[in-house]
Design a protein around this motif. Structure first.
Motif, PDB file in Angstrom:
ATOM      1  N   GLU A 313       0.952  -1.178  -0.015  1.00 50.61           N
ATOM      2  CA  GLU A 313       0.059   0.083  -0.024  1.00 50.61           C
ATOM      3  C   GLU A 313       0.960   1.297  -0.194  1.00 50.61           C
ATOM      4  O   GLU A 313       0.536   2.224  -0.737  1.00 50.61           O
ATOM      5  CB  GLU A 313      -0.924  -0.027   1.286  1.00 50.61           C
ATOM      6  CG  GLU A 313      -2.067  -0.978   1.153  1.00 50.61           C
ATOM      7  CD  GLU A 313      -2.786  -1.153   2.484  1.00 50.61           C
ATOM      8  OE1 GLU A 313      -3.986  -1.682   2.299  1.00 50.61           O
ATOM      9  OE2 GLU A 313      -2.235  -0.760   3.370  1.00 50.61           O
ATOM     10  N   GLU A 314       1.844   1.236   0.629  1.00 51.01           N
ATOM     11  CA  GLU A 314       2.784   2.385   0.841  1.00 51.01           C
ATOM     12  C   GLU A 314       3.456   2.709  -0.487  1.00 51.01           C
ATOM     13  O   GLU A 314       3.602   3.797  -1.062  1.00 51.01           O
ATOM     14  CB  GLU A 314       3.821   2.315   1.817  1.00 51.01           C
ATOM     15  CG  GLU A 314       4.452   3.629   2.092  1.00 51.01           C
ATOM     16  CD  GLU A 314       5.569   3.466   3.451  1.00 51.01           C
ATOM     17  OE1 GLU A 314       5.131   4.461   4.135  1.00 51.01           O
ATOM     18  OE2 GLU A 314       6.314   2.599   3.407  1.00 51.01           O
ATOM     19  N   ALA A 315       3.653   1.631  -1.101  1.00 48.56           N
ATOM     20  CA  ALA A 315       4.438   1.611  -2.717  1.00 48.56           C
ATOM     21  C   ALA A 315       3.404   2.272  -3.518  1.00 48.56           C
ATOM     22  O   ALA A 315       3.792   3.273  -4.475  1.00 48.56           O
ATOM     23  CB  ALA A 315       5.040   0.478  -3.114  1.00 48.56           C
ATOM     24  N   ALA A 319       3.669   5.887  -5.545  1.00 51.76           N
ATOM     25  CA  ALA A 319       3.516   6.301  -6.878  1.00 51.76           C
ATOM     26  C   ALA A 319       2.444   7.170  -7.322  1.00 51.76           C
ATOM     27  O   ALA A 319       2.432   7.947  -8.272  1.00 51.76           O
ATOM     28  CB  ALA A 319       3.018   4.917  -7.635  1.00 51.76           C
ATOM     29  N   GLU A 320       1.167   6.987  -6.431  1.00 51.40           N
ATOM     30  CA  GLU A 320       0.019   8.350  -6.595  1.00 51.40           C
ATOM     31  C   GLU A 320       0.895   9.698  -6.655  1.00 51.40           C
ATOM     32  O   GLU A 320       0.103  10.626  -7.151  1.00 51.40           O
ATOM     33  CB  GLU A 320      -1.099   8.001  -6.000  1.00 51.40           C
ATOM     34  CG  GLU A 320      -1.788   6.594  -6.459  1.00 51.40           C
ATOM     35  CD  GLU A 320      -2.802   6.105  -5.342  1.00 51.40           C
ATOM     36  OE1 GLU A 320      -2.712   6.680  -4.330  1.00 51.40           O
ATOM     37  OE2 GLU A 320      -3.397   5.243  -5.664  1.00 51.40           O
ATOM     38  N   ALA A 323       2.664  10.757  -9.453  1.00 58.51           N
ATOM     39  CA  ALA A 323       1.720  11.322 -10.441  1.00 58.51           C
ATOM     40  C   ALA A 323       1.490  12.566 -10.566  1.00 58.51           C
ATOM     41  O   ALA A 323       1.183  13.154 -11.357  1.00 58.51           O
ATOM     42  CB  ALA A 323       0.659  10.172 -10.719  1.00 58.51           C
ATOM     43  N   LEU A 324       0.991  12.906  -9.227  1.00 55.30           N
ATOM     44  CA  LEU A 324       0.410  14.304  -9.024  1.00 55.30           C
ATOM     45  C   LEU A 324       1.507  15.230  -9.019  1.00 55.30           C
ATOM     46  O   LEU A 324       1.251  16.547  -9.483  1.00 55.30           O
ATOM     47  CB  LEU A 324      -0.134  14.207  -7.420  1.00 55.30           C
ATOM     48  CG  LEU A 324      -1.278  13.923  -7.181  1.00 55.30           C
ATOM     49  CD1 LEU A 324      -1.666  14.038  -5.674  1.00 55.30           C
ATOM     50  CD2 LEU A 324      -2.473  14.351  -7.793  1.00 55.30           C
ATOM     51  N   GLU A 325       2.879  14.917  -8.600  1.00 47.07           N
ATOM     52  CA  GLU A 325       3.844  15.981  -9.021  1.00 47.07           C
ATOM     53  C   GLU A 325       4.062  16.048 -10.450  1.00 47.07           C
ATOM     54  O   GLU A 325       4.458  17.199 -10.658  1.00 47.07           O
ATOM     55  CB  GLU A 325       5.424  15.275  -8.214  1.00 47.07           C
ATOM     56  CG  GLU A 325       5.233  15.156  -6.706  1.00 47.07           C
ATOM     57  CD  GLU A 325       5.663  16.417  -6.240  1.00 47.07           C
ATOM     58  OE1 GLU A 325       5.887  17.385  -6.874  1.00 47.07           O
ATOM     59  OE2 GLU A 325       5.863  16.177  -4.818  1.00 47.07           O
TER      60      GLU A 325
END
Length: 474
Positions: A313-315, A319-320, A323-325
């Motif tokens: 879940e942390e990985a 990643a999310e 993606a925002l960055e």
């Protein structure tokens, strides 16, 4: 020598049969008032069982417990657990015990009645029996003392809802391990403010907690938690508020102004942590290092607890965030804002509020017998009292606070208990502080996620001090 008689009760027992046993018990109790003796321990056991089977919350959930063991044991406080399907709370627990006195020949007592009851440990739910008439007409003083003691114990259990609640109190995070030792494998991480349920203690002087939080089950040093009453007092401070986008795509701006620079965007259904509500604009935590602003009219606000995270879940979360960055580099011409609002309407088509209320109650009843989990995220997997009510209402398009105090202060309108309708939320507590909530189902009854021992059960609505009733629907 101690003896044990275990009778396997199958679900095929009819209600008529059960009430037949109850009638037999009332016959025995009538004898009690006339100073007559129970001739043998089997009769005594039947009478004790019949008192217990009148509990409303035992037989209302028999669909979740098709077979239950009824134990009448002769050891001090000996007790066997009911046979309950996995994932269900032991709400159909029909175990009851009698001490060695039950096996002895009837002996004289001060009131000459039911000497075995000195050692009976009723397993709760006797109030329904007492409500059927004047208990003093059927029970001797000694018998009544035993029953009143059982009722007091049951009330104390209700106050124990938060006894195994824990909140992580750390500077950043601590590892969750597979064993109560630093030698155990890391199975997840728990961050500051995350909610957990303590399953057990381990190590010298209970220095390790075995916890479940979200999808993580493992061990953490007890010193890293607020626990029990301290956690219950602080629970409102550890709810995280999020803005969930209901537009197709929403710009995140540098300042709270429509002409301000865009620093990124959020798509429908994505959520970001709310930092401050400015009215028309919300300040949000856009990425790990950036804050920004979104227009209030295009989001809905929700409350959730933080949970421990598995390594997987942390990985995924990392990643999310990345993606925002990356969206900061995407121009508006490449990914234009689209403020068309997409809202999923409540399931079903209801011509009246009464139909909606009936549907809400019917939906809630599906989870009768499920387990209680502090901070639980799903109805099927188990949740706590405010999780139960908020998740029920979420199914119908309503967004409720995630804590009892929040539902009291922020949701619906206050009404008198005499005005309560099915689907309303009953708030319990004292001194103005709401510590428990339940869903009113009509006829003076509630369904609620009561506590870790009982899970989701049906009670009388006035079982505890009602401080308010909230009408969410109209």
């Amino acid at each position: 020598m101690k003896h044990r008689l275990t009778i396997l009760l199958c679900a095929s027992l009819t209600i008529a049969g059960i009430w037949g046993i109850t009638s037999l018990a009332q016959t025995f109790l009538a004898q009690d008032s006339q100073d007559e003796k129970i001739p043998d321990p089997i009769s005594a056991s039947v009478a004790a069982f019949a008192i217990d089977v009148t509990r409303a919350d035992t037989f209302v959930s028999t669909s979740h417990a098709s077979i239950a063991d009824i134990s009448v044991s002769t050891g001090d406080a000996a007790k066997t657990e009911s046979s309950v399907p996995a994932g269900k709370a032991p709400s159909a627990d029909l175990s009851l015990s009698a001490g060695d006195a039950a096996m002895a020949a009837p002996s004289s007592s001060e009131d000459g009645a039911f000497p075995f009851l000195d050692a009976v440990l009723p397993c709760g739910g006797i109030q329904a029996f007492l409500d059927k008439g004047d208990p003093d007409a059927a029970l001797s003083p000694k018998t009544r003392t035993v029953i009143e003691t059982a009722l007091t114990k049951e009330a104390e259990e209700q106050a124990d809802e938060y006894a195994d609640l824990a909140i992580a109190n750390v500077s950043s995070y601590v590892n969750v391990r597979s064993l109560p030792s630093t030698e155990g494998d890391v199975v997840g991480k728990i961050y500051h403010g995350a909610v957990a349920q303590v399953l057990d203690t381990a190590g010298d002087d209970g220095e390790w907690f075995q916890i479940v939080s979200g999808n993580v089950n493992g061990y953490i040093k007890a010193e890293y938690f607020l626990y029990g009453e301290a956690a219950a007092d602080a629970i409102d401070e550890y709810v995280t508020r999020y803005a969930v986008v209901i537009a197709d795509r929403l710009n995140v701006r540098e300042d709270p102004d429509i002409s301000s620079n865009r620093i990124g965007y959020i798509d429908n259904g994505e959520k970001v942590r709310l930092l401050e509500n400015l009215g028309d604009w919300l300040k949000i935590q856009y990425t790990e290092s950036k804050t920004g602003y979104v227009a209030t009219e295009y989001v809905t606000l929700v409350e959730e607890f933080v949970y421990a995270k598995t390594l997987e879940e942390e990985a995924k979360e990392l990643a999310e965030k990345q993606a925002l960055e990356a969206r900061a580099a995407i121009s508006e011409s490449q990914a234009a804002e689209n403020t068309t609002i997409t809202v999923t309407p409540p399931s079903g088509n209801y011509s009246t509020n009464e139909e909606l209320r009936s549907s809400i109650v019917d939906y809630a009843m599906q989870f009768l017998g499920n387990v209680y989990i502090h901070g639980g995220k799903t109805l099927a997997g188990g949740t706590d009292c405010s999780g139960f009510t908020s998740l029920i209402y979420a199914e119908y398009g309503y967004s409720l606070s995630r804590t009892p105090g929040g539902q009291l202060s922020s949701n619906g309108r206050s009404i008198a208990y005499s005005e309560a309708q099915p689907g309303d939320i009953i708030c319990y507590g004292k001194n103005g502080k709401c510590t428990h909530v339940a869903l009113y189902i009509g006829d003076g009854q509630i369904i609620h996620s009561a506590n870790p021992r009982k899970g989701v059960v049906i009670y009388k609505a006035d079982y505890d001090t009602i401080i308010d009733v909230k009408n969410i629907i109209d």
